[in-house]
Design an enzyme around this catalytic site. Sequence first.
Site, PDB file in Angstrom:
ATOM      1  N   ILE A   1       0.778  -1.202  -0.117  1.00  9.06           N
ATOM      2  CA  ILE A   1      -0.084  -0.052   0.051  1.00  9.06           C
ATOM      3  C   ILE A   1       1.039   1.198   0.114  1.00  9.06           C
ATOM      4  O   ILE A   1       1.691   1.376   0.927  1.00  9.06           O
ATOM      5  CB  ILE A   1      -0.853   0.122   1.236  1.00  9.06           C
ATOM      6  N   GLY A   2       0.881   2.037  -0.800  1.00 12.10           N
ATOM      7  CA  GLY A   2       1.448   3.294  -1.062  1.00 12.10           C
ATOM      8  C   GLY A   2       3.078   2.924  -0.827  1.00 12.10           C
ATOM      9  O   GLY A   2       3.585   2.481   0.022  1.00 12.10           O
TER      10      GLY A   2
ATOM     11  N   ALA B   1       6.592   8.315   0.969  1.00 10.55           N
ATOM     12  CA  ALA B   1       8.025   8.839   0.615  1.00 10.55           C
ATOM     13  C   ALA B   1       9.188   8.335   1.362  1.00 10.55           C
ATOM     14  O   ALA B   1      10.310   8.765   1.011  1.00 10.55           O
ATOM     15  CB  ALA B   1       7.885  10.658   1.244  1.00 10.55           C
TER      16      ALA B   1
ATOM     17  N   THR C   1       8.518   1.542   1.193  1.00  8.23           N
ATOM     18  CA  THR C   1       7.200   0.799   1.132  1.00  8.23           C
ATOM     19  C   THR C   1       6.519   0.450   2.217  1.00  8.23           C
ATOM     20  O   THR C   1       7.126   0.338   3.469  1.00  8.23           O
ATOM     21  CB  THR C   1       7.601  -0.365   0.091  1.00  8.23           C
TER      22      THR C   1
ATOM     23  N   ASP D   1       4.598  17.007   9.163  1.00 13.25           N
ATOM     24  CA  ASP D   1       4.342  16.586   7.741  1.00 13.25           C
ATOM     25  C   ASP D   1       2.842  16.232   7.771  1.00 13.25           C
ATOM     26  O   ASP D   1       2.596  15.190   7.054  1.00 13.25           O
ATOM     27  CB  ASP D   1       5.338  15.311   7.214  1.00 13.25           C
TER      28      ASP D   1
END
Lengths: 383, 308
Positions: B17-18, B21, B24, B142
């Site tokens: 999943i995604g 940045a 993984t 963030d």
Amino acid sequence: MFSSLFSSEERLPLILKTTTVDYILGLCTFLLLRRVFSSTDEPGVVLQGRRLSTQSSDAMTVAFHEDGGTCIAGTTIFFSFCKPLNVGFHLHSLQALVPSLLQREIATALEKLGLISDRTYAWEMFLEMVRSQAQYRFPNADLPLHFTDATRAILVNWIIQVHEMMNFQEDTLYLAIHLLNLSLRLIKVTTTNLQLLGMVCLFLAAKKEESLLPEVSFLCYLMDNTYTKQQLLRMERKVLCGLKFNLSHCAPSHFLSLLAAVARCSAMVLSMARYLLELSLLEGQCVTFSPLELAGASLCLARLVLQEPSTPEGDAAWCLVSSIHFGSEATLRKIMNILASVAAKADIQEPNATFVKFSSLATMHVSRHPGLIDASSLLLECT
Amino acid sequence: MAMAHGTRVQYEPVAEIGGGAYGTVYKARDTESGQFVALKSVRVQTDQNGLPSSTVREVALLRRLEQFDHPNVVRLMDVCATQRSDQETKVTLVFEHVDQDLKTYLERAPAPGLSPGRIKDLMKQLLCGLAFLHSNRVMHRDLKPENILVTSQGQVKLADFGLARIYSCHMALTPVVVTLWYRPPEVLLQSSYATPVDIWSTGCIFAEMFRRKPLFCGESEMDQLGKIFEVVGLPPEEEWPTDVTLSRKNFPPLMARPITDFVPEINEQGAQLLLKMLTFDPLKRISALNALEHLYFHDEETLIETKS
């Protein structure tokens, strides 16, 4: 296993002469610039424009005692002073007055101790500290079968010596012993690896608290190279996974500094209380008490032993700090009795590392204070 | 990519999943409980002194937050360190898995978007989570719709907080693409920063909930600052931080425009709160705790009280 432990103990003075240590000690000297706070400064700080909650959470932490005399064992004499104050105010008006004063004092103390950089959350942080500290006590003092209280005391005493030699901060020691107490209950360790476990706990505590770290090879050297670097790092991973990286602790030394700052205690009283508090590390039975109970009891006992002449300012400050509920009277008395009897016999046989540490000039020779010899009988008189 | 406790595999990867940045992220199944979890691994460079203290501290801090079981913070269920080589240790963080983030939640909301009441509820939860993190000395750094998770019951859960530091310490060389859109001026100007950074980001997200598109979409640091000043105006000289290289003179003298030009659907109290969050000077920016006490949230309570 302890042969190597003891031999490294004997070697300490020798080792200190080696260049590695000179290097490390040199690097560590600035760590000696500990957080210093003055106990006489006026608070004089305006709270940021924020409404401080004076709801249930405060009531939980700050217990007011209508009868000051029953407040805390060993403080009775001081509360005789507070009584006129209580008579002058109704309790509810005192409650309205004191929490904001206490909040301001706590915020100032936290700031002075370098525990916070921003006052906005100071009171919430303190409430959280008080709330969470209770979880750092153990339900019982039981240890795995192969590990007795005496063995534990030898290991803790050795850790205190290594800690002292490294010039680490006080918090690091309390965290290290807490990690040791946890690890002993969560991880299977053989008797031969106990010393390694102790060292890893100190190393991990230093990684969390200190800015300068010793080399692993040096730590192995301190253990007479009984274990390899790989063994030490493997034990580090084992402890981290075993504790699931849960290295949090609420050091009783934090509470002691905080309470002493709010109470405007003298340097002598603080030093004595720190000595008594550190003695509690060596006592296996003390793991069943919470950090706040231990810190509160140490401070009460230190005041009792030193019997410093009272001043109006000091008495008022002590009255304020006593509005924080350290623990039940029975518990505090129990801790004070343990610490008083340990302190009375600390130098009878081979003096422990804590006794030696607190017999120095820098610590005002508190461990040699004559008042400690019959502290237990002083406690009896107070009942 | 399975994490073993002893010899038994506890977490079976299900899907990737995604590619966040920072590396993984895997969705996995906890073979013990059957629950889905999100596995995030950090490869940490280790020297002969074991795990770096920065990693030890950051992970320990995340673990400590776990004790509070805060409803608006994603659960960290497990952590493990495994040695990969002499130079590398893998630290795996096991988080609870939540299917949906605020970005998809906003995209999926049927026109004309979220109701004012729904936005207020989301904001309240978001600020509760932040106040909790800030009072524990954790800043997110963030915050953006992608790492604000929304459960199927509408519960907001902050994710990825505190990770910025774990990663930045040891993965500085990874080419990281990060969005500038939620960055506050002090970060764009490379001045010193603290918890107010998250409040700025929250303000941007607050506006986005009404607009259903981001408020400031800059393409570079300069461009981002320019877009910010177009809305809040160029700050006065005395508010410009002194420790930065970029001069105030590089920007045209702009006056603040009414925030309702950009966020038309917001009510008066909401607009007031939004402006307090989008305050240039971080010291004057509202704190999460104070934001929760803002009138914007009060009228909801009085409404409910009068109804019942």
